[in-house]
Scaffold this active site. Sequence first.
Site, PDB file in Angstrom:
ATOM      1  N   TYR A 290       0.676  -1.234   0.133  1.00 46.97           N
ATOM      2  CA  TYR A 290      -0.171  -0.038   0.088  1.00 46.97           C
ATOM      3  C   TYR A 290       0.710   1.269  -0.211  1.00 46.97           C
ATOM      4  O   TYR A 290       0.550   2.321  -0.678  1.00 46.97           O
ATOM      5  CB  TYR A 290      -0.932  -0.008   1.254  1.00 46.97           C
ATOM      6  CG  TYR A 290      -1.942  -1.093   1.003  1.00 46.97           C
ATOM      7  CD1 TYR A 290      -3.430  -0.772   0.308  1.00 46.97           C
ATOM      8  CD2 TYR A 290      -1.883  -2.369   1.748  1.00 46.97           C
ATOM      9  CE1 TYR A 290      -4.035  -1.758   0.362  1.00 46.97           C
ATOM     10  CE2 TYR A 290      -3.000  -3.061   1.788  1.00 46.97           C
ATOM     11  CZ  TYR A 290      -3.980  -2.972   1.127  1.00 46.97           C
ATOM     12  OH  TYR A 290      -4.985  -3.722   0.970  1.00 46.97           O
TER      13      TYR A 290
ATOM     14  N   ASN B 207     -12.442  -0.854  -4.950  1.00 46.89           N
ATOM     15  CA  ASN B 207     -12.373  -1.437  -6.279  1.00 46.89           C
ATOM     16  C   ASN B 207     -13.440  -2.455  -6.771  1.00 46.89           C
ATOM     17  O   ASN B 207     -13.732  -3.337  -6.272  1.00 46.89           O
ATOM     18  CB  ASN B 207     -10.875  -2.191  -6.755  1.00 46.89           C
ATOM     19  CG  ASN B 207     -10.810  -2.955  -7.889  1.00 46.89           C
ATOM     20  OD1 ASN B 207     -11.509  -2.638  -8.769  1.00 46.89           O
ATOM     21  ND2 ASN B 207     -10.169  -4.099  -7.821  1.00 46.89           N
TER      22      ASN B 207
ATOM     23  N   CYS C 220      -6.201  -5.864  -7.208  1.00 47.43           N
ATOM     24  CA  CYS C 220      -6.247  -5.277  -5.806  1.00 47.43           C
ATOM     25  C   CYS C 220      -5.616  -6.730  -4.998  1.00 47.43           C
ATOM     26  O   CYS C 220      -5.071  -6.437  -4.028  1.00 47.43           O
ATOM     27  CB  CYS C 220      -7.321  -4.939  -5.170  1.00 47.43           C
ATOM     28  SG  CYS C 220      -8.909  -5.852  -5.593  1.00 47.43           S
ATOM     29  N   HIS C 221      -5.903  -7.757  -5.576  1.00 42.47           N
ATOM     30  CA  HIS C 221      -5.361  -9.061  -4.909  1.00 42.47           C
ATOM     31  C   HIS C 221      -3.684  -8.867  -4.721  1.00 42.47           C
ATOM     32  O   HIS C 221      -3.127  -9.517  -4.027  1.00 42.47           O
ATOM     33  CB  HIS C 221      -5.659 -10.291  -5.335  1.00 42.47           C
ATOM     34  CG  HIS C 221      -5.482 -10.415  -6.918  1.00 42.47           C
ATOM     35  ND1 HIS C 221      -6.040  -9.970  -8.048  1.00 42.47           N
ATOM     36  CD2 HIS C 221      -4.440 -11.128  -7.405  1.00 42.47           C
ATOM     37  CE1 HIS C 221      -5.334 -10.366  -9.108  1.00 42.47           C
ATOM     38  NE2 HIS C 221      -4.417 -11.153  -8.947  1.00 42.47           N
TER      39      HIS C 221
ATOM     40  N   GLU D 249      -0.754 -17.133  -9.764  1.00 39.78           N
ATOM     41  CA  GLU D 249       0.257 -16.390 -10.416  1.00 39.78           C
ATOM     42  C   GLU D 249       1.525 -16.748 -10.113  1.00 39.78           C
ATOM     43  O   GLU D 249       2.646 -15.841 -10.564  1.00 39.78           O
ATOM     44  CB  GLU D 249       0.005 -14.851 -10.036  1.00 39.78           C
ATOM     45  CG  GLU D 249      -1.461 -14.425 -10.794  1.00 39.78           C
ATOM     46  CD  GLU D 249      -1.780 -12.866 -10.338  1.00 39.78           C
ATOM     47  OE1 GLU D 249      -0.668 -12.129 -10.190  1.00 39.78           O
ATOM     48  OE2 GLU D 249      -2.819 -12.593 -10.816  1.00 39.78           O
TER      49      GLU D 249
END
Length: 167
Positions: A102, A125, A133-134, A160
């Site tokens: 952040y 979001n 946002c993850h 990912e």
Amino acid sequence: METILIDRFTCEGKGFVVGRIAKGVCYIGTANVAKEELEKFFKGWPLKEEKGSSQEVKTQLMAYFMGKLEEFNFPLALVGTTFQKKVWQKLVTVPYGKTITYSELALQVGYEKGVRAVANAVGRNPIMIVVPCHRVIGKNGRLTGYRGGLAMKVALLQSEGISEYAY
């Protein structure tokens, strides 16, 4: 206010809801909370069910979940304040398989002292997964909230190739 066209489908065993306006996709969420989220994010906007209106989104989400797609390429319609849109536009640039804190995100949007404001924008979001946002984590490297739940955040990060987080 435009009418938001709503489509529902199942992908990877999870129900998703997609909202679209003329400019593009304005909402992606899970079916179990979509009604409440749509009311929160788009208060007063008319909704109309239109089955099959988000086939391209479904196809790309399925490819993403199968590890065959790293960047989405359908039009987005970011609906929020100028500040929220700035944060979300920066989120879209966070690469697949990478995370950002952040604090780093606040610095990148020119709001270094406004980490809490940036975190609030991330939390509002409306286009989960596609506006990633993850991929945002706490300064100490810990996972923080996710509107799809922490288990989903961990699963997305692991899909990912980011395996240092567990739930």
